[in-house]
Design a protein around this motif. Structure first.
Motif, mmCIF file in Angstrom:
data_model
loop_
_atom_site.group_PDB
_atom_site.id
_atom_site.type_symbol
_atom_site.label_atom_id
_atom_site.label_comp_id
_atom_site.label_asym_id
_atom_site.label_seq_id
_atom_site.Cartn_x
_atom_site.Cartn_y
_atom_site.Cartn_z
ATOM 1 N N TYR A 85 -5.395 1.106 -1.702
ATOM 2 C CA TYR A 85 -4.917 2.250 -2.527
ATOM 3 C C TYR A 85 -6.223 2.845 -3.038
ATOM 4 C CZ TYR A 85 -3.439 5.459 -5.898
ATOM 5 O OH TYR A 85 -3.273 6.504 -6.838
ATOM 6 N N ILE B 225 2.433 1.453 -3.559
ATOM 7 C CA ILE B 225 1.710 2.028 -4.659
ATOM 8 C C ILE B 225 1.294 3.564 -4.553
ATOM 9 C CG2 ILE B 225 -0.689 1.573 -5.466
ATOM 10 C CD1 ILE B 225 -0.212 -1.292 -4.771
ATOM 11 N N THR B 226 0.946 3.862 -3.267
ATOM 12 C CA THR B 226 0.709 5.320 -2.819
ATOM 13 C C THR B 226 1.638 6.212 -3.559
ATOM 14 O OG1 THR B 226 -0.923 4.491 -1.147
ATOM 15 C CG2 THR B 226 -0.175 7.018 -1.268
ATOM 16 N N ALA B 227 2.760 5.807 -2.978
ATOM 17 C CA ALA B 227 4.041 6.639 -3.373
ATOM 18 C C ALA B 227 4.118 6.809 -4.922
ATOM 19 C CB ALA B 227 5.386 6.342 -2.742
ATOM 20 N N PHE C 191 0.856 -1.381 0.137
ATOM 21 C CA PHE C 191 -0.051 -0.016 0.075
ATOM 22 C C PHE C 191 0.912 1.211 -0.079
ATOM 23 C CE2 PHE C 191 -2.181 3.293 2.760
ATOM 24 C CZ PHE C 191 -3.088 3.527 1.968
ATOM 25 N N PHE C 192 1.919 1.301 0.820
ATOM 26 C CA PHE C 192 2.784 2.600 0.948
ATOM 27 C C PHE C 192 3.344 2.683 -0.575
ATOM 28 C CE2 PHE C 192 3.515 1.484 5.572
ATOM 29 C CZ PHE C 192 2.249 1.801 6.154
ATOM 30 N N VAL D 176 -9.116 4.441 -1.235
ATOM 31 C CA VAL D 176 -8.520 5.777 -0.732
ATOM 32 C C VAL D 176 -9.242 6.755 -1.981
ATOM 33 C CG1 VAL D 176 -6.733 7.566 -0.416
ATOM 34 C CG2 VAL D 176 -6.498 5.272 0.521
ATOM 35 N N LEU D 177 -9.249 6.296 -3.215
ATOM 36 C CA LEU D 177 -9.471 6.929 -4.172
ATOM 37 C C LEU D 177 -11.035 7.186 -4.377
ATOM 38 C CD1 LEU D 177 -6.860 5.419 -7.222
ATOM 39 C CD2 LEU D 177 -6.829 7.607 -5.680
ATOM 40 N N SER E 24 2.188 6.206 -7.173
ATOM 41 C CA SER E 24 1.175 6.769 -7.896
ATOM 42 C C SER E 24 1.344 8.415 -7.696
ATOM 43 C CB SER E 24 -0.320 6.517 -7.285
ATOM 44 O OG SER E 24 -0.300 5.159 -7.524
ATOM 45 N N TYR E 25 1.739 9.027 -6.753
ATOM 46 C CA TYR E 25 1.998 10.291 -6.426
ATOM 47 C C TYR E 25 2.871 10.847 -7.378
ATOM 48 C CZ TYR E 25 3.520 14.752 -4.129
ATOM 49 O OH TYR E 25 4.133 16.107 -4.030
#
Length: 302
Positions: free
Chosen positions: A223, A54-56, A51-52, A226-227, A58-59
């Motif tokens: 993730y 993928i989120t990073a 999760f960490f 979250v969206l 994506s940012y």
């Protein structure tokens, strides 16, 4: 629009619950229903790490962030001995035992009417909620918050459901995990065609696909949650007659573990609150009829 926002957010929270459950981060508890799992266990660690990452990514706008996260966690778990390699290829199993193995005459029995209605209810509103949630995330809704040509989408879904039943598979319907594809940039019919072809090919790579553990995809689902939950930002929180149904629909989906039940409770609460508040102008016959049908189902079918 109020209910659409609640449905989209609810699907996101439902995805989060699935992800947390698959990773063992949330576990059953007889006293409190759910509680925090053991975060020192490999599945929980891998899911959170995925999760960490993928989120990073994506940012940072890295293409394929979701797939990179899933495959990265899968390979890391194999290298560290926490996941087994299931093989590369195999022939698909025969569908002969289940192909067209249907008791159509038995389905016509009067006693089956309640069962048929229950399945129709779940499939129809699971699909409706999924389509609205996915379309909302993909920015495919029009200015009035409606999904253009939804009839075609429903027809495709119902055709797939019948074909799946004839083949003897589990229900082939629209799945909320499709939002992971939208998060990666897939927004057109060509995306669906490519994925469909790849699914056919993957029949021969079932052992390889089976090597991907549930906790590797848990980070991706979290993730996407979250969206999806971002739709709550568009709700009118200043008006309690709008805010309450949004929250009920959003919370009911993960807590009942059902999109259909969340939609039903959202409709019932929307109509009841608006009517008791004298806001009859916010209601229309279709919404009222649906709310009454949902209420009747809970009262008489359980």
């Amino acid at each position: 629009m109020t209910l659409r926002l609640g449905i989209a957010a609810g699907i996101g929270l439902f995805l989060a619950m699935i992800a947390l459950k698959n990773a063992g981060i949330v576990v059953a508890n007889p006293a409190t229903f759910v509680s925090l799992g053991d975060l020192s266990q490999p599945p929980a660690i891998y899911a959170l790490l995925g999760f960490f990452v993928i989120t990073a990514l994506s940012y940072l706008r890295v293409t394929g962030a979701v797939m990179i996260g899933i495959l990265g966690i899968t390979v890391a778990a194999m290298v560290l001995g926490h996941n087994e390699y299931g093989g590369l290829m195999s022939m698909p199993p025969s569908i002969a035992p289940t192909f067209m193995a249907m008791d159509l005459m038995g389905a016509l029995d009067v006693a089956m009417l309640s069962v048929i209605f229950a399945f129709l209810f779940v499939d129809l509103f699971d699909t409706s909620g999924t389509l609205i949630g996915v379309a909302h995330r993909g920015k495919l809704l029009d200015k009035d918050g409606k999904l253009p040509r939804i009839g075609r989408a429903m027809m495709a879904d119902s055709t797939a459901s019948m074909a799946g039943a004839a083949l003897g598979t589990s229900t082939t319907t629209s799945y909320i995990e499709s939002t992971a594809g939208i998060a990666s940039g897939g927004r057109t019919g060509l995306t669906a065609v490519v994925v469909g072809v790849l699914f056919l090919i993957s029949l021969f790579f079932a052992p390889l696909a089976g090597s991907i553990p549930a906790y590797a995809t848990a980070g991706a689902l979290l993730y996407v949650a979250v969206l999806m939950a971002g739709s709550l930002a568009h709700a009118n929180w200043e008006d309690p007659t709008d805010a309450a149904p949004v929250l009920i629909a959003a919370l009911a989906m993960p807590l009942t573990f059902s999109i259909a039940e969340g939609i039903a409770l959202g409709f019932i609460s929307y109509v009841a609150i608006k009517a008791l508040s004298g806001r009859f102008s916010d209601l229309n016959p279709a919404v009222i009829i649906l709310a009454l049908l949902f209420a009747a189902r809970f009262l008489f079918l359980g």
